[in-house]
Design a protein around this motif. Sequence first.
Motif, PDB file in Angstrom:
ATOM      1  N   HIS A 235      85.553  15.076  44.294  1.00 38.64           N
ATOM      2  CA  HIS A 235      86.806  13.684  44.194  1.00 38.64           C
ATOM      3  C   HIS A 235      88.148  14.634  43.787  1.00 38.64           C
ATOM      4  O   HIS A 235      87.778  15.060  43.512  1.00 38.64           O
ATOM      5  CB  HIS A 235      86.167  12.030  43.003  1.00 38.64           C
ATOM      6  CG  HIS A 235      87.829  11.366  43.507  1.00 38.64           C
ATOM      7  ND1 HIS A 235      88.391  11.435  41.977  1.00 38.64           N
ATOM      8  CD2 HIS A 235      88.716  11.269  43.997  1.00 38.64           C
ATOM      9  CE1 HIS A 235      89.547  10.349  42.715  1.00 38.64           C
ATOM     10  NE2 HIS A 235      89.282  10.376  43.186  1.00 38.64           N
TER      11      HIS A 235
ATOM     12  N   LEU B  32      85.930  13.034  48.763  1.00 36.74           N
ATOM     13  CA  LEU B  32      86.723  11.425  48.501  1.00 36.74           C
ATOM     14  C   LEU B  32      87.483  11.913  48.263  1.00 36.74           C
ATOM     15  O   LEU B  32      88.438  12.172  47.210  1.00 36.74           O
ATOM     16  CB  LEU B  32      86.270  10.660  47.403  1.00 36.74           C
ATOM     17  CG  LEU B  32      84.669  10.611  47.144  1.00 36.74           C
ATOM     18  CD1 LEU B  32      84.045  10.029  45.979  1.00 36.74           C
ATOM     19  CD2 LEU B  32      84.080   9.766  48.348  1.00 36.74           C
TER      20      LEU B  32
ATOM     21  N   ILE C 156      88.462   4.887  44.941  1.00 37.34           N
ATOM     22  CA  ILE C 156      87.517   5.480  45.736  1.00 37.34           C
ATOM     23  C   ILE C 156      86.391   5.830  45.284  1.00 37.34           C
ATOM     24  O   ILE C 156      85.420   5.179  45.398  1.00 37.34           O
ATOM     25  CB  ILE C 156      88.671   6.300  47.098  1.00 37.34           C
ATOM     26  CG1 ILE C 156      87.903   6.456  47.867  1.00 37.34           C
ATOM     27  CG2 ILE C 156      89.279   7.474  46.629  1.00 37.34           C
ATOM     28  CD1 ILE C 156      88.152   6.912  48.785  1.00 37.34           C
ATOM     29  N   ALA C 157      86.962   6.429  43.915  1.00 37.84           N
ATOM     30  CA  ALA C 157      85.801   7.280  43.255  1.00 37.84           C
ATOM     31  C   ALA C 157      85.277   6.369  42.091  1.00 37.84           C
ATOM     32  O   ALA C 157      84.147   6.109  41.892  1.00 37.84           O
ATOM     33  CB  ALA C 157      86.311   8.179  42.664  1.00 37.84           C
TER      34      ALA C 157
ATOM     35  N   LEU D   6      85.980  10.883  53.163  1.00 40.55           N
ATOM     36  CA  LEU D   6      86.820   9.467  53.043  1.00 40.55           C
ATOM     37  C   LEU D   6      87.514   9.604  52.283  1.00 40.55           C
ATOM     38  O   LEU D   6      88.251  10.690  50.790  1.00 40.55           O
ATOM     39  CB  LEU D   6      85.439   8.688  51.880  1.00 40.55           C
ATOM     40  CG  LEU D   6      84.371   8.591  52.531  1.00 40.55           C
ATOM     41  CD1 LEU D   6      82.819   7.452  51.094  1.00 40.55           C
ATOM     42  CD2 LEU D   6      83.998   7.864  53.446  1.00 40.55           C
TER      43      LEU D   6
ATOM     44  N   THR E 289      82.218   2.208  48.973  1.00 34.54           N
ATOM     45  CA  THR E 289      82.464   4.240  48.303  1.00 34.54           C
ATOM     46  C   THR E 289      81.102   4.545  48.599  1.00 34.54           C
ATOM     47  O   THR E 289      80.405   5.396  49.013  1.00 34.54           O
ATOM     48  CB  THR E 289      82.681   4.742  47.566  1.00 34.54           C
ATOM     49  OG1 THR E 289      84.691   4.203  47.469  1.00 34.54           O
ATOM     50  CG2 THR E 289      82.992   6.262  47.253  1.00 34.54           C
TER      51      THR E 289
ATOM     52  N   VAL F 155      79.162   6.236  50.863  1.00 31.51           N
ATOM     53  CA  VAL F 155      77.916   7.875  50.177  1.00 31.51           C
ATOM     54  C   VAL F 155      76.357   7.979  50.319  1.00 31.51           C
ATOM     55  O   VAL F 155      75.564   9.009  50.962  1.00 31.51           O
ATOM     56  CB  VAL F 155      78.067   8.264  48.911  1.00 31.51           C
ATOM     57  CG1 VAL F 155      77.392   8.859  48.569  1.00 31.51           C
ATOM     58  CG2 VAL F 155      80.043   8.202  48.677  1.00 31.51           C
TER      59      VAL F 155
END
Length: 293
Positions: free
Chosen positions: A150, A183, A265-266, A225, A279, A283
């Motif tokens: 990330h 990410l 997003i993480a 992403l 997300t 993944v």
Amino acid sequence: MTSHSFRRTALLTAGTLALAVGLSSCSAQNAQQNLNRLISTRGLAVQTDLAYGEGAWQRLDIYAPQGANNAPTVLFIHGGSWNSGEKSEYRFAGESLARAGYVVGVMNYRLAPQFRYPSYVQDGAQALAFLRSQAATYGGSPDNLFVVGHSAGAFNAVEMAVNERWLREVGVPVSAVRGVIGLAGPYSYDFRDYSSREAFPEGGLPDEIMPDRHVRRDAPPHLLLVAENDTTVHPQNALNMERALRVAGVPVERRVVSKVNHVTIAAALARPLSWLGDTRGQVLDFIEARRLR
């Protein structure tokens, strides 16, 4: 549903809503710590502070499902502008991926400004080599590797995989890496214009350092992403990285995760916060499509 179960569900819902607000603000670190308090690792095999190198920061935690057999092995690399972040803040990522059936390593790495590029990239490669050596002990496959990062950690993950030098130095065959997931990564920018220049060598140039400038043709497939509401890392980074991978003939998918920002997003990788964005689903889909069977 019993009254006890109802109260517990209500508390968890209220807690995750508060976390979502916190993760969108300056209290992101505290919110991540609170998120980790909602995460249970019961039923998982967990080992913490395993040394993959001699330095104090060269440590990782392993999360594994009990009874795993030849499972995909995933290395997660945290963000933090290369000058902050700690693996314990990302217990939610280890738990989430382990619940999906994977053996997961969540790593620390040496931080700027004391340590500059390529120290943290070399740490990623060294941690991957260590995790590969330990994978079978936890039911993972040493030749079914994935790397997830990330932000700054996405830079580390991608650079480690696309630059021929780093995996060769630690003896990990690129064929063992089945995929890389970034990410919101800063893969292609002029660090000299930003405070993050302290993470790069004095006098260093983007053409010498950015991952999109030196992609190996046998690099593993990538999933990039992008956060729809990212105001920290410009989406052009992923566009440039995608272009470089395509020119080299490397399979790549670039997708925008709606509704999330650079932090969430993480956070959406966590099971309790999967409603924030897709997300986790993306993944897992990527890993499942590319894992060895």
